[in-house]
Design an enzyme around this catalytic site. Structure first.
Site, PDB file in Angstrom:
ATOM      1  N   THR A   1     -29.627 -14.495  36.603  1.00  0.00           N
ATOM      2  CA  THR A   1     -30.022 -13.809  35.374  1.00  0.00           C
ATOM      3  C   THR A   1     -31.259 -12.976  35.627  1.00  0.00           C
ATOM      4  O   THR A   1     -32.291 -13.504  36.036  1.00  0.00           O
ATOM      5  CB  THR A   1     -30.289 -14.830  34.263  1.00  0.00           C
ATOM      6  OG1 THR A   1     -29.088 -15.557  34.025  1.00  0.00           O
ATOM      7  CG2 THR A   1     -30.718 -14.122  32.975  1.00  0.00           C
TER       8      THR A   1
ATOM      9  N   ALA B   1     -27.771 -22.605  27.601  1.00  0.00           N
ATOM     10  CA  ALA B   1     -28.620 -23.778  27.776  1.00  0.00           C
ATOM     11  C   ALA B   1     -28.305 -24.840  26.719  1.00  0.00           C
ATOM     12  O   ALA B   1     -27.733 -24.546  25.677  1.00  0.00           O
ATOM     13  CB  ALA B   1     -30.087 -23.363  27.665  1.00  0.00           C
TER      14      ALA B   1
ATOM     15  N   TYR C   1     -31.960 -19.374  37.055  1.00  0.00           N
ATOM     16  CA  TYR C   1     -33.233 -18.757  36.669  1.00  0.00           C
ATOM     17  C   TYR C   1     -34.194 -18.949  37.829  1.00  0.00           C
ATOM     18  O   TYR C   1     -34.366 -20.078  38.314  1.00  0.00           O
ATOM     19  CB  TYR C   1     -33.815 -19.432  35.431  1.00  0.00           C
ATOM     20  CG  TYR C   1     -33.236 -18.963  34.119  1.00  0.00           C
ATOM     21  CD1 TYR C   1     -33.255 -17.610  33.768  1.00  0.00           C
ATOM     22  CD2 TYR C   1     -32.681 -19.865  33.227  1.00  0.00           C
ATOM     23  CE1 TYR C   1     -32.730 -17.181  32.557  1.00  0.00           C
ATOM     24  CE2 TYR C   1     -32.154 -19.437  32.007  1.00  0.00           C
ATOM     25  CZ  TYR C   1     -32.186 -18.095  31.683  1.00  0.00           C
ATOM     26  OH  TYR C   1     -31.681 -17.675  30.503  1.00  0.00           O
TER      27      TYR C   1
ATOM     28  N   HIS D   1     -27.952 -10.357  27.094  1.00  0.00           N
ATOM     29  CA  HIS D   1     -28.335 -11.742  26.816  1.00  0.00           C
ATOM     30  C   HIS D   1     -28.018 -12.086  25.353  1.00  0.00           C
ATOM     31  O   HIS D   1     -28.807 -12.759  24.674  1.00  0.00           O
ATOM     32  CB  HIS D   1     -29.828 -11.923  27.128  1.00  0.00           C
ATOM     33  CG  HIS D   1     -30.193 -13.284  27.658  1.00  0.00           C
ATOM     34  ND1 HIS D   1     -30.703 -13.478  28.913  1.00  0.00           N
ATOM     35  CD2 HIS D   1     -30.132 -14.515  27.105  1.00  0.00           C
ATOM     36  CE1 HIS D   1     -30.970 -14.765  29.106  1.00  0.00           C
ATOM     37  NE2 HIS D   1     -30.625 -15.422  28.018  1.00  0.00           N
TER      38      HIS D   1
ATOM     39  N   TYR E   1     -31.343 -21.753  16.751  1.00  0.00           N
ATOM     40  CA  TYR E   1     -31.501 -21.506  18.189  1.00  0.00           C
ATOM     41  C   TYR E   1     -30.263 -20.811  18.751  1.00  0.00           C
ATOM     42  O   TYR E   1     -30.365 -19.859  19.524  1.00  0.00           O
ATOM     43  CB  TYR E   1     -31.761 -22.816  18.947  1.00  0.00           C
ATOM     44  CG  TYR E   1     -31.694 -22.608  20.434  1.00  0.00           C
ATOM     45  CD1 TYR E   1     -32.661 -21.850  21.088  1.00  0.00           C
ATOM     46  CD2 TYR E   1     -30.634 -23.115  21.187  1.00  0.00           C
ATOM     47  CE1 TYR E   1     -32.577 -21.607  22.450  1.00  0.00           C
ATOM     48  CE2 TYR E   1     -30.546 -22.879  22.552  1.00  0.00           C
ATOM     49  CZ  TYR E   1     -31.514 -22.129  23.173  1.00  0.00           C
ATOM     50  OH  TYR E   1     -31.431 -21.872  24.524  1.00  0.00           O
TER      51      TYR E   1
ATOM     52  N   SER F   1     -25.505 -23.252  33.031  1.00  0.00           N
ATOM     53  CA  SER F   1     -26.891 -22.806  32.957  1.00  0.00           C
ATOM     54  C   SER F   1     -27.817 -23.685  33.777  1.00  0.00           C
ATOM     55  O   SER F   1     -27.628 -24.905  33.848  1.00  0.00           O
ATOM     56  CB  SER F   1     -27.350 -22.820  31.498  1.00  0.00           C
ATOM     57  OG  SER F   1     -28.744 -22.589  31.410  1.00  0.00           O
TER      58      SER F   1
ATOM     59  N   LYS G   1     -26.554 -10.890  36.406  1.00  0.00           N
ATOM     60  CA  LYS G   1     -26.316 -10.880  34.954  1.00  0.00           C
ATOM     61  C   LYS G   1     -27.499 -10.260  34.218  1.00  0.00           C
ATOM     62  O   LYS G   1     -28.646 -10.691  34.405  1.00  0.00           O
ATOM     63  CB  LYS G   1     -26.103 -12.304  34.446  1.00  0.00           C
ATOM     64  CG  LYS G   1     -25.906 -12.408  32.936  1.00  0.00           C
ATOM     65  CD  LYS G   1     -25.389 -13.776  32.532  1.00  0.00           C
ATOM     66  CE  LYS G   1     -25.218 -13.885  31.023  1.00  0.00           C
ATOM     67  NZ  LYS G   1     -26.476 -14.057  30.296  1.00  0.00           N
TER      68      LYS G   1
END
Lengths: 375, 375, 375, 375
Positions: free
Chosen positions: C171, C87, C145, C271, C32, C114, C247
């Site tokens: 973002t 995250a 987000y 990203h 991940y 985050s 971003k």
């Protein structure tokens, strides 16, 4: 290679010939043939230069009837190919230059015999012309190294002329021999039984054994003349009954000068990467030289050509023909004359097919628009 | 692949389909599908050309509602994708072109059936259109190789028209077949039970067995016409009730000429790297051709497309749609129609996601400013 | 890592941290963190872009007294570094974002928390500010987000403001989540005990388990809003008591538009190669954006920065500061807060040394003449 | 290496010396000599920069009589080579700098003794000049690190002058030491018995042992002066009875400034890739500096030179001479003075041969037309 072997052990391309040849040859001979100077940068770059340039094929051209024939110095070639001069071909197979000559002659391609051949120039000419009862025939040229002994040099020219050679290919990139470290390590020399067939009878010269060095390197240092200049070329031009092809040109200015000395052919070459390592790939030097020569001589290129598409690329940049060296030795090592013939046949078929797929029915259709050139 | 197998043995992308397919196929079939001509330089460069170009995504565009639909020759496509013509699909799976047609039809993407299909063009059309009760439907085209026997050629066109094919895709980059050395080594031919379904009944033609050569190579040499020119294209245009899509164009001047002959679609292609090795990557040829065509025909590109981002890049340079070949065969080999559908679904999902991440809600939003182009 | 271990097991650089971290983490977590989208082309290119550009150091500058301090939005930084929003930091170590915050705060570098943190924004702020009794302090920002649920979005902003966050990092490159195939294969989700600490209490949202897909991918598809446009940014600007840092910008025109919407900081980012594969390396996009912004906002860049020399290169192109992501997680995984502090210390020491060796005593001395730029 | 060993264990080129030396040296010493800063990008690029540039040899030039001699600061060199200053040569062999000096002196090439030598500057000068009863002799220079203790610095200059050194080589690219991570890992320091021969008697300075760091790194941090500027260079110029050669210049503007301070030699160098990693390859910086200096000083380049063709390339861009470092240590490690002499001999023979093959009888014939330069 036994003739009875299965068909499919036969190599499909020149790279496979190289692989099979390595198995046929002693390490010393393999190294002598395969190696380049110092770090072998130019050796590798010669072929890579072709791969870097991409093709822009034309479509919907009638290519049912392809013509690969051309001429060089007004002599016919069944395809734009001459076999490059290479020394000591009997190392590859005892029949050496004779087998090569039979193959070249029967295929109708040119051949350039090395001064340092292991069969005499007279024997080779006889074999080569045995296929031809009259002119014009495909070109047989004699490659000349200018020895310190100018009488020897003059004698070679006279013998070549007498034997029927049709041009002198003067190698100008070897005032001294390039350093091929594998040969130094192997203390390369000719095995017993092989000799400089053109020189031993008239001069007693041979490749020495020397500790810690290649015998050929020593031979060059002792016998070849590093003081040769354009004046010597003029001298050669004045005494030679044969036209001159100058081999080893990598600069436009040198090509112009060679033309001004009377050269009829310019051979763009870095000696197969065996002389100055780091020298420009011969294909990369071609365009500049074609432009500089401007039609006043025919241009040949050698170095790294392994595929029919490589030939197309060379012709697209203005070469009249190309020369191939090592692959001929691989053919010779694998299957004598038949191997050389097959190598030539592969190149012929590949060129033929590549022309069909590029929309070129004849060599004149190959132009620079076939190439993706940088700006 | 058994349907009962774990979900995660399912390939996640087209590269994984390729890996799984290799395990499903005999070496001869794998080689036939996977190989390119000679050194496979163009084969590799086709995909590499896409990777060399980088993307400049836009942000803060409403991409909640994405539209991937487009048209080609006024027929609808659920995404800008047609399945490229590929011979002998029954080698991948006994259902062959029928499974491919079912997948394409159900997904709403185009399909181009090869002259050399192993299911007849009538069967394929019937299957393809079974999903559609009325027009407009996604395009089903017939790919035409012009045989020496012009009556055979004419008969194929008439049958294709009668069966409902909506365009003729004329392949112009194969006056002779490219040399795929793996096929030569394998003496590639069709196994018992497979035949040229479109030709066997009317002409008795089939792929020969030949020692030391690919049977397909021999078939082309014997049956296909290497004398075809632009005049033949004009003839085709004059007799064809269907619009022409010309496949295998890599130069702007050839594209212009095709347009002048009446072609409605130009397909930028190097035949998947299977014809002239060293030919320019089709993606690298695209911009020149789009510019030359200047809107007078629609432009399709194929060769090396394996990701949704590749599709975006092609569309950004002006392609109306793209064609995908080998991955469809991998899907077919791995899981029949379901495999093909999954391959299409992967490309659909990748394109959809790539559009969202590039700030493009519909195909028209994809412009050349998305690409980092050299100057 | 036991504290009693030999000093020299301590990584010397960020690459060694990555190697050690891989041994500390489960494959699912490693994948991940480490993976990028699709073929991971952009992931690799991000760092390679820095290596492609060479430095032209100045000599004989007094560098005895180096100053690495700067500001971003008028808040002090001990070095031009912020920790990128990432995250689920509790996957790396149970202390997660709290350990990161302690490290950032004590080192005097910025931190961006985050939305998808596994510790609540209030806890993180409390920890971060515990080192500071008064302003100005180094910046703590909240990454936002934009969820479909605008009330949730508004509530997050209010909580962030109340908790003392000093900017909103919006973002904009994730209208949907990029496809990280390793996560799909692993069916990535949060293990029991971890949750979306900012969201679970107010919305009950969590990362789902889903067969055949990454839970995070599904979360984005369900909860994030792909319809967000520049108007939403204007809305955010109008309701936010905090300045906006945008971003995910990779184009000059988008940067200009963000500035026109009132953004105070532009973060050039792809990203970490996790969204659109094939996107331009962020370092390669930097110069265009700095030029477009023209001083109207501060510019930050992230992606691929692993060495102090990378930071110099970014600053030489006009970045005010840089962000580092994954290496912070490697530090966290290897040695909790101490690991993060060591990662920061390594970058500090490398930047300090690189400045000394480049002839730059302070950040203002770093100019574009330090770079070998193409023409 | 035993003298009785077979001749062919003798290395044929500098790369083989490197391989043999690695077997002769402890890992700590090997790492100290072989490593570069951080990721060793510049270390690798230094040599690669030479390989990127191709040669355009001239033919038919009389190269029977080659002259490799030149001068630097009016002192004779048998070839355009000086041995670069390198610390701690007794690590390679107990005879250290004395063996190097004997080799350089007997070969007639220059030598630059490091401030950090393990033999005193007086011993080295005595050995070096023992081959010469009168001037002019090949140049022996003293490399100066400016210590914080200016009296120590001044004392070193006076001793160098008294001992007969003929120029001061002032290293300006090391205000602090570059980070060579292998040395950090090895906690590099001098083994018992070795010391800073020039410094221990007058200052008691030595390389410390330090846990977790290279002792040399610590030595630089403590003793060297990072505040040195162009004013200090002016001061040096004012007090030095010797001409100054400034080592470590990579920019044209810095070269100009050095010339304006009175420097007679500019040494284009990145310290063998050991200081600022990512710095431009010294060969790539050469042309700019030659142009900027515009004949007002002599230019030397070092870094990555391993072949005679590299020397030709450097001279073709305008260098008056080159310096070689590590290969001298490999020679020393393999076979003491004889090894160093052999390394010099190899370079001499390679340069001699490369000149012959390039059509250059003397160094003045080497011009930029020998290089394939981009446009």
């Amino acid at each position: 290679m036994e003739e009875s072997e299965n068909y499919f052990t036969k190599p499909l391309n020149l790279f496979e010939y190289e692989q099979q040849a390595q198995k046929c040859l002693s390490p010393m001979v393999w190294d002598y043939y395969a190696s380049g100077a110092w770090d072998e940068i130019t050796l590798r770059d010669n072929h890579a230069a072709f791969d870097r340039i991409k093709l822009r094929p034309r479509v919907l051209v009638d290519v049912s009837d392809r013509h690969l024939t051309t001429t060089i110095l007004d002599q016919p070639l069944q395809m734009p190919l001459l076999i490059a001069p290479m020394a000591f071909q009997c190392l590859a197979h005892p029949e050496g230059e004779l087998a090569t000559a039979k193959a070249a002659s029967s295929a109708g391609v040119g051949m350039v015999l090395s001064t340092l051949s292991t069969k005499s120039l007279e024997e080779v000419a006889q074999i080569y012309y045995s296929n031809y009862s009259q002119t014009p025939n495909p070109p047989l040229w004699f490659q000349l190294y200018i020895h310190r002994d100018r009488n020897l040099t003059r004698a070679l020219i006279e013998r070549a002329y007498t034997a029927g050679y049709q041009a002198l290919c003067v190698t100008v990139d070897a005032p001294v021999l390039g350093k091929r470290e594998r040969d130094t390590r192997n203390q390369f020399t000719l095995p017993p039984g092989l000799q400089l067939a053109n020189l031993v009878t008239i001069s007693g010269l041979n490749i020495p054994d020397q500790e810690g060095e290649s015998g050929l390197f020593t031979y060059f240092a002792q016998q070849l003349d590093p003081s040769v200049t354009w004046r010597d070329l003029e001298w050669l031009q004045s005494i030679s009954p044969l036209p001159l092809a100058i081999k080893g040109i990598l600069r436009g200015d040198d090509a112009v000068r060679a033309v001004e000395c009377g050269a009829k052919v310019i051979i763009v070459s870095n000696h197969g990467g065996r002389q100055l390592d780091g020298a420009i790939a011969s294909f990369d030097a071609l365009a500049e030289i074609v432009k500089a020569v401007d039609g006043r001589a025919e241009v040949i290129v050698d170095g790294g050509i392994r595929r029919g598409t490589d030939i197309i690329k060379a012709l697209a940049l203005g070469a009249k023909a190309i020369m191939v060296g090592r692959p001929v030795l691989w053919g010779l090592a694998v299957d004598r004359q038949a191997g050389v013939n097959h190598v030539i046949e592969i190149l012929h078929n590949e060129l033929d097919l590549a022309m069909a797929l590029s929309g070129c029915a004849k060599l004149e259709d190959i132009d620079s628009s076939l190439l993706v050139l940088g700006n």
